[in-house]
Design a protein around this motif. Structure first.
Motif, PDB file in Angstrom:
ATOM      1  N   LEU A 114      19.379   2.317  26.134  1.00 37.78           N
ATOM      2  CA  LEU A 114      18.166   3.129  26.229  1.00 37.78           C
ATOM      3  C   LEU A 114      17.069   2.536  27.107  1.00 37.78           C
ATOM      4  O   LEU A 114      16.262   3.279  27.677  1.00 37.78           O
ATOM      5  N   ALA A 166      14.830   9.746  27.782  1.00 30.88           N
ATOM      6  CA  ALA A 166      15.394  10.365  26.580  1.00 30.88           C
ATOM      7  C   ALA A 166      14.600  11.618  26.232  1.00 30.88           C
ATOM      8  O   ALA A 166      13.369  11.616  26.267  1.00 30.88           O
ATOM      9  N   PRO A 185      12.385   2.943  26.209  1.00 30.28           N
ATOM     10  CA  PRO A 185      12.915   3.790  27.287  1.00 30.28           C
ATOM     11  C   PRO A 185      11.832   4.000  28.336  1.00 30.28           C
ATOM     12  O   PRO A 185      10.638   3.866  28.044  1.00 30.28           O
TER      13      PRO A 185
END
Length: 645
Positions: A295, A300, A322
């Motif tokens: 991540l 995301a 992220p």
């Protein structure tokens, strides 16, 4: 009279400068007594013209170290071991320094006038140490005695745990100015402590405490406070359950290991046991490095971001830093509140770190979704947007199919089209052998993303996570019961035998992230939900935790199963089995999947049924695609077994 004086002066404290002056006076008196004892009580034998300079040297050193260790700043009525330790350090250090100076000067100058007799310094040391500590403890005990014996209603308390936290709780309760507490005793599982005294309070075993203070007494007069730092959830539940059966109010204090620095516990932090505490399990261990590796620095997208699950996924995702987090939901108020929360509580992750983007949008709006996917090119999609209320969706199959099926289809198709790495769909245990429209739509969504994964094996990896009820989520029974208890009841339970699996929201979302990181594509991950819970038992425990008594203070009424509801939920169907993963709480369900072309054709027919607006036709199509969908306590039971012409 005493109570009035205690109330009036309880917020007033002696000046620290006065305490310092008293400590200096103690040193002077102690030095005088030491000299008198040294010369066998013959005061005239003491050379006071010389010894007054010895006293000045000693006083100067004492005052320096009083200031250095701040031994005079403690509140005398609340003197603790830490306060006595500071006095010990100040007295000992200053005595040693005086001794060293005296010996050094007498030897370097070869003049005994600079030599202060070690015997006098030693006697003065012990007298000063004793008087300073004893005077403080005397004041503390007098104040404590007045508080305990003051007229007025007191709360009788048993503290479960005779360790550091238990002592901290005892002292916190005794210095509370607004409420009087009577500490009946400590309870501890260590048999070697039984009937021993800890700071003047007797320690009992659990059985002895129950026999002496609870059996045969009014349970309303006693509270038990759980004060154990590292306690296993199973043992914690055993303790709470035993006292709840006796109708005893149980409270808990925060672990002092969670606090930093010189922590001062407040009475308000000692709270009633919540139902979440009873369902607590051992902490979940997740592979943070693997999740972070996937991540960190990526984009995301979380749908249903303002909901219970979606918002918690975001709280956990943001810790893995992220590059961009896209929060998508059609609830503008929910997104606004979440954005403010993130800015306040996760400030260190924002700014130069993670960029948070709010998107007020409908997941079923294909044009809007296409714009968002094209603009931000997410690497990961966590799809939590869904309708989940069973009775409501029985009445509104159009909305359930539109959002849960075709909303998922739009997002999944765009994920493949734009090259999303992983698509994690949040499903439910109601998708297993569904008896309602909501569960059937979630099962159909599972089938579609699985077929898409098989159709494009080298593209987006589609992963499904399936779990039961989460505590505290919007619309769950716990907030409903809490509102009903606050309103005085009754608590409404559908059926005395209905059972459900429960998991806390953070626990569920941790497993979602772990499953998402380990998934290779096409899996349906099933979580270990622990033991099922009877909803009637849950209601009874919540009543007791609120300090109320069933039947006397509040009633439970049974309303009958709601449309589409069944007595128990399943995580696997009869035809499904599981395969273990490296994580003990996550398994992979081996389920049947339909070919992509077959599912696509069925969805086209279902879409036509939506246009017709006929509920029966929509549900009939749904039953055809998901043959295990058998309605229960529903208007659609008559459609079971029907075939489309």
């Amino acid at each position: 009279m005493i109570e009035h004086l205690l109330t009036k002066y309880s917020t007033r404290f002696v000046s620290r400068h006065l305490i310092l002056a008293i400590d200096i006076a103690v040193v002077i008196v102690a030095f005088f007594i030491a000299c008198t004892l040294r010369f066998n009580l013959e005061i005239s034998a003491v050379n006071w013209s010389l010894y007054k300079y010895y006293l000045l040297v000693l006083l100067a050193n004492r005052i320096i170290f009083f200031f250095y260790f701040r031994s005079y700043t403690g509140i005398v009525r609340h003197t603790s071991i830490a306060d006595t330790s500071l006095i010990f350090k100040a007295i000992t250090t200053s005595s040693l320094l005086t001794m060293i100076i005296s010996v050094a000067l007498s030897r370097t100058t070869d003049n005994n006038l600079f030599y202060i007799p070690i015997s006098i310094l030693s006697i003065e040391y012990f007298i000063s140490l004793f008087l300073m500590i004893a005077s403080r403890l005397l004041v503390k005990n007098i104040y404590k005695t007045l508080i305990v014996n003051a007229p007025g209603e007191k709360v009788n308390v048993l503290i479960y745990g005779a360790g550091e936290l238990g002592i901290l709780i005892k002292n916190t309760l005794l210095r509370n100015r607004h409420k009087k507490y009577n500490i009946l005793g400590f309870i501890d599982d260590n048999p070697s402590l039984s009937f021993k005294s800890l700071e003047g309070v007797v320690v009992y075993s659990e059985s002895d405490a129950v026999h002496q203070f609870i059996e045969g007494h009014n349970p309303e007069d006693i509270e038990v406070i759980l004060a154990i730092n590292d306690i296993k959830p199973q043992r914690k539940n055993q303790i709470i359950e035993r006292f709840l059966k006796q109708d005893i109010i149980v409270k808990v204090a925060p672990s002092i290991y969670d606090k930093l620095g010189d922590y001062q516990l407040k009475t308000e932090e000692i709270r009633n046991i919540r139902i979440e505490d009873l369902l607590e399990r051992d902490p979940i261990q997740i592979d943070n490095q693997n999740i972070s590796r996937q991540l960190a620095g990526r984009v995301a997208l979380v749908t249903g971001a303002a909901g219970s699950i979606g918002s918690e996924i975001i709280r956990q995702l943001i810790r893995f830093q992220p590059k961009t987090l896209i929060l998508l939901d059609q609830s503008e108020s929910g997104l606004y509140d979440l954005d403010n929360e993130l800015k306040q509580q996760f400030r260190k992750y924002l700014g130069d770190g993670t960029r948070v983007i709010l998107q007020v949008a409908d997941a079923t709006d294909e044009i809007r979704m296409r714009h968002i996917f094209s603009q931000y090119h997410p690497h990961f999609v966590f799809h939590a947007a869904a309708y989940k209320h069973v009775p409501l969706m029985e009445d509104h199959p159009y909305e359930a199919i539109k959002v849960n099926v075709f909303g998922t289809k739009i997002l999944a198709d765009l994920a493949v089209e734009t090259g999303v790495n992983k698509f994690v769909m949040i499903s439910t245990d109601k998708a297993v052998n569904p008896t309602n429209v909501m569960g059937a739509t979630k099962r159909l969504a599972e089938l579609y993303v699985q077929s898409l994964n098989n159709r494009f094996p080298n593209s987006t990896r589609f992963i499904t996570t399936r779990f039961g009820n989460v505590l505290g989520s919007n619309g769950s029974v716990v907030p409903l019961f809490q509102k009903q208890i606050q309103a005085g009841g009754p608590i409404t339970v559908t059926h005395p035998d209905v059972i459900r699996y429960f998991m806390t929201i953070p626990e569920a979302c941790q497993l979602v992230l772990e499953a998402g990181s380990m998934g290779k594509g096409g899996e349906i991950f099933v979580f270990d939900m622990g033991e099922p819970v009877r909803i009637a038992d849950l209601a009874q425990k919540m009543i007791k935790l609120s300090g109320l008594r069933l039947e006397k203070d509040i009633q439970i009424t049974y309303t009958g199963l709601r449309p589409g509801e069944k007595l128990y939920e399943e995580l696997l169907s009869d035809k499904e089995r599981t395969v273990a993963t490296y994580h003990p709480k996550i398994q992979i369900a081996k389920v049947y999947s339909s070919p992509f072309t077959e599912i696509t054709a069925s969805l086209q027919d279902l879409r036509k049924a939506l246009r017709e607006g006929d509920k029966a036709l929509m549900v009939t199509h749904l039953k055809t695609i998901v043959p295990e969908f058998i309605s229960n306590n529903s208007m659609y039971e008559e459609l079971d077994g029907l075939e489309l012409s």
